[in-house]
Enzyme design. Structure first.
Site, PDB file in Angstrom:
ATOM      1  N   PHE A 114     -67.222   9.541  51.716  1.00 29.80           N
ATOM      2  CA  PHE A 114     -66.167   8.969  52.560  1.00 29.80           C
ATOM      3  C   PHE A 114     -65.276   8.073  51.682  1.00 29.80           C
ATOM      4  CE2 PHE A 114     -65.366   8.449  57.195  1.00 29.80           C
ATOM      5  CZ  PHE A 114     -64.296   7.589  57.140  1.00 29.80           C
TER       6      PHE A 114
ATOM      7  N   VAL B 213     -65.944   1.014  52.138  1.00 27.83           N
ATOM      8  CA  VAL B 213     -65.747   0.873  53.586  1.00 27.83           C
ATOM      9  C   VAL B 213     -64.415   0.167  53.800  1.00 27.83           C
ATOM     10  CG1 VAL B 213     -66.770   0.076  55.745  1.00 27.83           C
ATOM     11  CG2 VAL B 213     -68.254   0.658  53.815  1.00 27.83           C
TER      12      VAL B 213
ATOM     13  N   HIS C  77     -65.543  -0.397  64.161  1.00 23.02           N
ATOM     14  CA  HIS C  77     -66.508   0.463  63.463  1.00 23.02           C
ATOM     15  C   HIS C  77     -66.740  -0.022  62.033  1.00 23.02           C
ATOM     16  CE1 HIS C  77     -67.952   4.483  61.868  1.00 23.02           C
ATOM     17  NE2 HIS C  77     -68.795   4.165  62.834  1.00 23.02           N
TER      18      HIS C  77
ATOM     19  N   ARG D  96     -59.706  -2.197  43.282  1.00 24.65           N
ATOM     20  CA  ARG D  96     -61.054  -2.527  42.782  1.00 24.65           C
ATOM     21  C   ARG D  96     -61.783  -1.286  42.238  1.00 24.65           C
ATOM     22  NH1 ARG D  96     -59.028  -5.922  45.970  1.00 24.65           N
ATOM     23  NH2 ARG D  96     -59.621  -8.130  45.997  1.00 24.65           N
TER      24      ARG D  96
HETATM   25  N1  LIG Z   1     -65.348   4.522  58.024  1.00 20.53           N
HETATM   26  C1  LIG Z   1     -66.126   4.653  56.906  1.00 20.53           C
HETATM   27  C2  LIG Z   1     -67.306   5.352  56.906  1.00 20.53           C
HETATM   28  N2  LIG Z   1     -67.734   5.934  58.055  1.00 20.53           N
HETATM   29  C3  LIG Z   1     -68.776   6.939  58.062  1.00 20.53           C
HETATM   30  C4  LIG Z   1     -70.186   6.331  58.041  1.00 20.53           C
HETATM   31  O1  LIG Z   1     -70.481   5.814  56.773  1.00 20.53           O
HETATM   32  C5  LIG Z   1     -71.224   7.384  58.403  1.00 20.53           C
HETATM   33  O2  LIG Z   1     -71.159   8.408  57.433  1.00 20.53           O
HETATM   34  C6  LIG Z   1     -71.018   7.943  59.771  1.00 20.53           C
HETATM   35  O3  LIG Z   1     -70.948   6.871  60.701  1.00 20.53           O
HETATM   36  C7  LIG Z   1     -72.142   8.901  60.155  1.00 20.53           C
HETATM   37  O4  LIG Z   1     -73.368   8.261  60.103  1.00 20.53           O
HETATM   38  N3  LIG Z   1     -68.049   5.466  55.781  1.00 20.53           N
HETATM   39  C8  LIG Z   1     -67.650   4.874  54.606  1.00 20.53           C
HETATM   40  O5  LIG Z   1     -68.310   4.979  53.586  1.00 20.53           O
HETATM   41  N4  LIG Z   1     -66.465   4.168  54.583  1.00 20.53           N
HETATM   42  C9  LIG Z   1     -65.706   4.046  55.698  1.00 20.53           C
HETATM   43  O6  LIG Z   1     -64.631   3.393  55.631  1.00 20.53           O
HETATM   44  C1  LIG Z   2     -64.946   1.742  58.458  1.00 24.74           C
HETATM   45  C2  LIG Z   2     -64.573   2.748  59.484  1.00 24.74           C
HETATM   46  O1  LIG Z   2     -65.423   3.304  60.135  1.00 24.74           O
HETATM   47  C3  LIG Z   2     -63.129   2.937  59.753  1.00 24.74           C
HETATM   48  O2  LIG Z   2     -62.530   3.417  58.588  1.00 24.74           O
HETATM   49  C4  LIG Z   2     -62.912   3.934  60.885  1.00 24.74           C
HETATM   50  O3  LIG Z   2     -61.576   3.751  61.252  1.00 24.74           O
HETATM   51  P1  LIG Z   2     -61.254   3.388  62.772  1.00 24.74           P
HETATM   52  O4  LIG Z   2     -61.845   2.024  63.042  1.00 24.74           O
HETATM   53  O5  LIG Z   2     -59.730   3.352  62.871  1.00 24.74           O
HETATM   54  O6  LIG Z   2     -61.838   4.465  63.650  1.00 24.74           O
END
Ligand SMILES: Nc1c(NC[C@H](O)[C@H](O)[C@H](O)CO)[nH]c(=O)[nH]c1=O
Ligand SMILES: CC(=O)[C@@H](O)COP(=O)(O)O
Length: 231
Positions: free
Chosen positions: A98, A157, A164, A203
């Site tokens: 991701f 992330v 989320h 970063r």
């Molecule tokens: N939004 C981000 C995610 N979301 C996906 C979760 O990590 C996970 O794979 C999903 O919820 C299924 O379990 N992951 C990241 O690494 N960075 C993000 O910004």
């Molecule tokens: C960290 C996340 O899960 C985020 O990138 C997902 O984006 P959103 O909050 O707009 O659904």
């Protein structure tokens, strides 16, 4: 007897009362010191008292301080991992797909650091997972395999429109922490948690450096600390 000092009544205690000049200043005043050969009868003190004449009250007895003022103390040991002793150290890198635009340069930065510090290519395994949420359980499995001296965890992330972000970021952090504690193998947190993509890219080899490279150095030091110092 100063009422402020906690005292218990027991059968084997020494009643120490010493003038303020006879004990160190932090103790209450109006104590009068009795000779050590007059056995105690009713009071004890929970903390040690430094007394006149080189005597020290240590709870149940009075010891005469050594005449030699230079008390010998054992040397303090300092343990630290080495970043130059990498021979034979094995690493796993768990990297989230991701936001791969960020995690790929983080991974490259980490691998460059391992090479720079002479970690053998044959001593590095890279494991891809879907997202940062999945890092913890994989890191724990790799740690418990006992094949690696440290597990480097890489992810990015980035906050979106919902909460989320908080769930994923917090889960990633606690997952990596738990993996290290549960497996006993150092698991290094190289997961970016950023408010926006610009912060993340800065970063991952941008103007704020490469956090993957920094985390790899931490992995080397921790692997060495555990292998060379804490065994
Ligand atoms: N939004 C981000 C995610 N979301 C996906 C979760 O990590 C996970 O794979 C999903 O919820 C299924 O379990 N992951 C990241 O690494 N960075 C993000 O910004
Ligand atoms: C960290 C996340 O899960 C985020 O990138 C997902 O984006 P959103 O909050 O707009 O659904």
């Amino acid at each position: 007897m100063a009422s402020s000092l906690a005292a218990t009544t027991t059968t084997k205690c020494l009643h120490i009362v010493a003038s303020s000049s006879s004990i160190s200043s932090q103790k209450p005043n109006n104590f009068h010191y009795l000779s050590p050969n007059r056995p105690p009868n009713h009071l004890s003190f929970s903390s040690s008292l430094r007394l006149r004449g080189g005597f020290v009250w240590s709870g149940m007895s009075i010891e005469r301080k050594k005449k030699n003022k230079e008390q010998t103390t054992a040397a303090i040991r300092t343990l630290v991992g080495s970043i130059t002793r990498t021979q034979g150290l094995r690493f796993a890198v768990v990297v989230a797909r991701f936001n791969e635009i960020v995690t790929k340069p983080l991974l490259e930065g980490a691998l460059d650091t391992f090479r720079k510090y002479s970690v053998g290519e044959e001593d590095i395994d890279v494991v891809w997972v879907p997202g940062s949420f999945e890092i913890g359980i994989v890191a724990q499995r790799l740690g418990k395999s006992l094949k690696y001296h440290a597990i480097l965890c890489i992810g990015a992330v980035v906050r979106g429109d919902t909460s989320h972000y908080d769930a994923v970021a917090n889960s990633a952090a606690s997952g990596v922490l738990s993996a290290g504690i549960n497996s006993g193998v150092p698991c290094i947190f190289g997961v970016l948690t950023c408010e926006n993509m610009e912060q993340a890219i800065n970063r991952a080899g941008g103007k704020s450096g490469n956090k993957g490279a920094e985390a790899a150095l931490t992995a080397i030091e921790m692997a060495s600390l555990f292998e060379h110092q804490l065994k």
